[in-house]
Design a protein around this motif. Structure first.
Motif, PDB file in Angstrom:
ATOM      1  N   LEU A   1       0.832  -1.204   0.000  1.00 23.51           N
ATOM      2  CA  LEU A   1       0.000   0.000   0.000  1.00 23.51           C
ATOM      3  C   LEU A   1       0.866   1.254   0.000  1.00 23.51           C
ATOM      4  N   ALA A   2       1.881   1.275   0.858  1.00 23.43           N
ATOM      5  CA  ALA A   2       2.777   2.438   0.920  1.00 23.43           C
ATOM      6  C   ALA A   2       3.499   2.644  -0.410  1.00 23.43           C
ATOM      7  N   GLY A   3       4.033   1.559  -0.978  1.00 32.49           N
ATOM      8  CA  GLY A   3       4.750   1.666  -2.247  1.00 32.49           C
ATOM      9  C   GLY A   3       3.847   2.077  -3.389  1.00 32.49           C
ATOM     10  N   ASN A   4       2.626   1.561  -3.408  1.00 33.19           N
ATOM     11  CA  ASN A   4       1.685   1.898  -4.475  1.00 33.19           C
ATOM     12  C   ASN A   4       1.257   3.364  -4.420  1.00 33.19           C
ATOM     13  N   ILE A   5       1.049   3.868  -3.205  1.00 35.16           N
ATOM     14  CA  ILE A   5       0.657   5.277  -3.042  1.00 35.16           C
ATOM     15  C   ILE A   5       1.748   6.200  -3.581  1.00 35.16           C
ATOM     16  N   ILE A   6       3.002   5.847  -3.338  1.00 33.11           N
ATOM     17  CA  ILE A   6       4.125   6.661  -3.833  1.00 33.11           C
ATOM     18  C   ILE A   6       4.282   6.500  -5.349  1.00 33.11           C
ATOM     19  N   SER A   7       4.098   5.277  -5.847  1.00 30.16           N
ATOM     20  CA  SER A   7       4.363   4.972  -7.260  1.00 30.16           C
ATOM     21  C   SER A   7       3.312   5.545  -8.201  1.00 30.16           C
ATOM     22  N   PHE A   8       2.075   5.681  -7.739  1.00 30.79           N
ATOM     23  CA  PHE A   8       1.014   6.185  -8.612  1.00 30.79           C
ATOM     24  C   PHE A   8       1.366   7.539  -9.230  1.00 30.79           C
ATOM     25  N   PRO A   9       1.671   8.562  -8.445  1.00 35.96           N
ATOM     26  CA  PRO A   9       2.034   9.843  -9.070  1.00 35.96           C
ATOM     27  C   PRO A   9       3.416   9.810  -9.720  1.00 35.96           C
ATOM     28  N   LEU A  10       4.307   8.943  -9.225  1.00 38.19           N
ATOM     29  CA  LEU A  10       5.666   8.876  -9.761  1.00 38.19           C
ATOM     30  C   LEU A  10       5.664   8.397 -11.218  1.00 38.19           C
TER      31      LEU A  10
ATOM     32  N   ILE B   1      -3.597   0.312  -5.281  1.00 38.36           N
ATOM     33  CA  ILE B   1      -3.900   0.912  -3.975  1.00 38.36           C
ATOM     34  C   ILE B   1      -5.188   0.311  -3.418  1.00 38.36           C
ATOM     35  N   VAL B   2      -6.197   0.233  -4.282  1.00 37.05           N
ATOM     36  CA  VAL B   2      -7.489  -0.327  -3.875  1.00 37.05           C
ATOM     37  C   VAL B   2      -7.333  -1.807  -3.515  1.00 37.05           C
ATOM     38  N   ILE B   3      -6.615  -2.549  -4.378  1.00 38.80           N
ATOM     39  CA  ILE B   3      -6.438  -3.981  -4.142  1.00 38.80           C
ATOM     40  C   ILE B   3      -5.657  -4.229  -2.853  1.00 38.80           C
ATOM     41  N   SER B   4      -4.691  -3.356  -2.541  1.00 39.31           N
ATOM     42  CA  SER B   4      -3.906  -3.514  -1.311  1.00 39.31           C
ATOM     43  C   SER B   4      -4.800  -3.432  -0.073  1.00 39.31           C
ATOM     44  N   ILE B   5      -5.737  -2.502  -0.100  1.00 33.36           N
ATOM     45  CA  ILE B   5      -6.651  -2.332   1.036  1.00 33.36           C
ATOM     46  C   ILE B   5      -7.598  -3.526   1.139  1.00 33.36           C
ATOM     47  N   VAL B   6      -8.177  -3.905   0.008  1.00 34.48           N
ATOM     48  CA  VAL B   6      -9.112  -5.038  -0.014  1.00 34.48           C
ATOM     49  C   VAL B   6      -8.376  -6.337   0.324  1.00 34.48           C
ATOM     50  N   GLY B   7      -7.153  -6.475  -0.212  1.00 33.35           N
ATOM     51  CA  GLY B   7      -6.373  -7.678   0.035  1.00 33.35           C
ATOM     52  C   GLY B   7      -6.031  -7.866   1.498  1.00 33.35           C
ATOM     53  N   TYR B   8      -5.670  -6.779   2.157  1.00 37.67           N
ATOM     54  CA  TYR B   8      -5.350  -6.860   3.587  1.00 37.67           C
ATOM     55  C   TYR B   8      -6.558  -7.343   4.382  1.00 37.67           C
ATOM     56  N   LYS B   9      -7.730  -6.808   4.062  1.00 37.22           N
ATOM     57  CA  LYS B   9      -8.946  -7.200   4.779  1.00 37.22           C
ATOM     58  C   LYS B   9      -9.286  -8.664   4.515  1.00 37.22           C
ATOM     59  N   ALA B  10      -9.099  -9.108   3.259  1.00 33.80           N
ATOM     60  CA  ALA B  10      -9.411 -10.493   2.902  1.00 33.80           C
ATOM     61  C   ALA B  10      -8.456 -11.463   3.594  1.00 33.80           C
ATOM     62  N   TRP B  11      -7.165 -11.125   3.612  1.00 31.50           N
ATOM     63  CA  TRP B  11      -6.181 -11.999   4.258  1.00 31.50           C
ATOM     64  C   TRP B  11      -6.402 -12.043   5.768  1.00 31.50           C
ATOM     65  N   LYS B  12      -6.835 -10.926   6.343  1.00 31.97           N
ATOM     66  CA  LYS B  12      -7.056 -10.880   7.786  1.00 31.97           C
ATOM     67  C   LYS B  12      -8.139 -11.871   8.204  1.00 31.97           C
ATOM     68  N   LYS B  13      -9.138 -12.063   7.333  1.00 35.81           N
ATOM     69  CA  LYS B  13     -10.216 -13.004   7.630  1.00 35.81           C
ATOM     70  C   LYS B  13      -9.723 -14.452   7.608  1.00 35.81           C
TER      71      LYS B  13
END
Length: 212
Positions: free
Chosen positions: A163-172, A189-201
């Motif tokens: 998520l951190a890397g994607n947020i930086i890379s998008f404008p870069l 970025i979206v997939i990182s957020i959704v992925g974290y929630k899915a893996w947490k389950k």
């Protein structure tokens, strides 16, 4: 609307069509790989390997050394992850999703610091310290190196680094003129957020199938 498309594709006016087609292909496979990762599906690796292989070639053409190193690392780490994910912990179950141990946190820190020094030396040797983007590339490379190692080890924290890397890379990448790749990172970025929630389950749950 036509003005938006004209502006979006302006960066590709002098780019050979085959390079544009390759970038789109790499982005599609990259998004598929990210989605399969969110699904905890082993197909993350064949799709990811195809995407990174194409990006290694494209980034060599564009002379984006730091990004090339990232994707070359992704390629090798995908092979390792493919092996690790398919390894069974007993006769029926595969390696589950877990949190990082203290030792793995120490290794992650070592990878981060080691990557910073490694990229610094590469940029120094090839005289690439000619833009502010080189410094950002160095940071994102270190972040993604840790993320890919954690992903290969099926550690939930990989999503936080991604998520951190994607947020930086998008404008870069937008700034670098790789518009399709920039859009890819926006979706990442979206997939990182959704992925974290899915893996947490599914944290620490026994895995009986790698195709989901």
């Amino acid at each position: 609307m036509s003005h938006i498309f004209d502006w979006f594709f302006a960066e590709y006016q002098n780019v050979p069509p085959y390079l544009v087609a390759l970038e789109i292909t790499a982005v599609v496979f990259g998004l598929l790989s990210a989605w399969f990762s969110k699904q905890d599906n082993i197909l993350i690796y064949p799709t990811g390997i195809l995407s990174t292989a194409i990006f290694v070639y494209l980034l060599a053409v564009y002379g984006l050394l730091g990004d090339l190193v990232i994707n070359a690392y992704y390629f090798s780490m995908s092979i390792y992850g493919w092996y690790f994910w398919t390894r069974k912990v007993d006769s029926e179950h595969y390696t589950p999703i877990t949190k990082t141990t203290i030792k793995e946190k120490q290794i992650s820190l070592g990878i981060f610091i080691g990557t910073l020094f490694f990229i610094f030396i590469i940029y120094k040797v090839f005289d690439k310290w000619n833009s502010w983007t080189a410094y950002v590339d160095t940071l994102t490379t270190a972040i993604f190196f840790v993320a890919m190692w954690l992903l290969a080890r099926k550690k939930i924290e990989n999503w936080l680094f991604l998520l951190a890397g994607n947020i930086i890379s998008f404008p870069l990448y937008f700034y670098k003129g790789l518009m399709f790749t920039s859009f890819q990172f926006l979706l990442f970025i979206v997939i990182s957020i959704v992925g974290y929630k899915a893996w947490k389950k599914n944290l620490n749950k026994p895995e009986t199938s790698l195709l989901k």
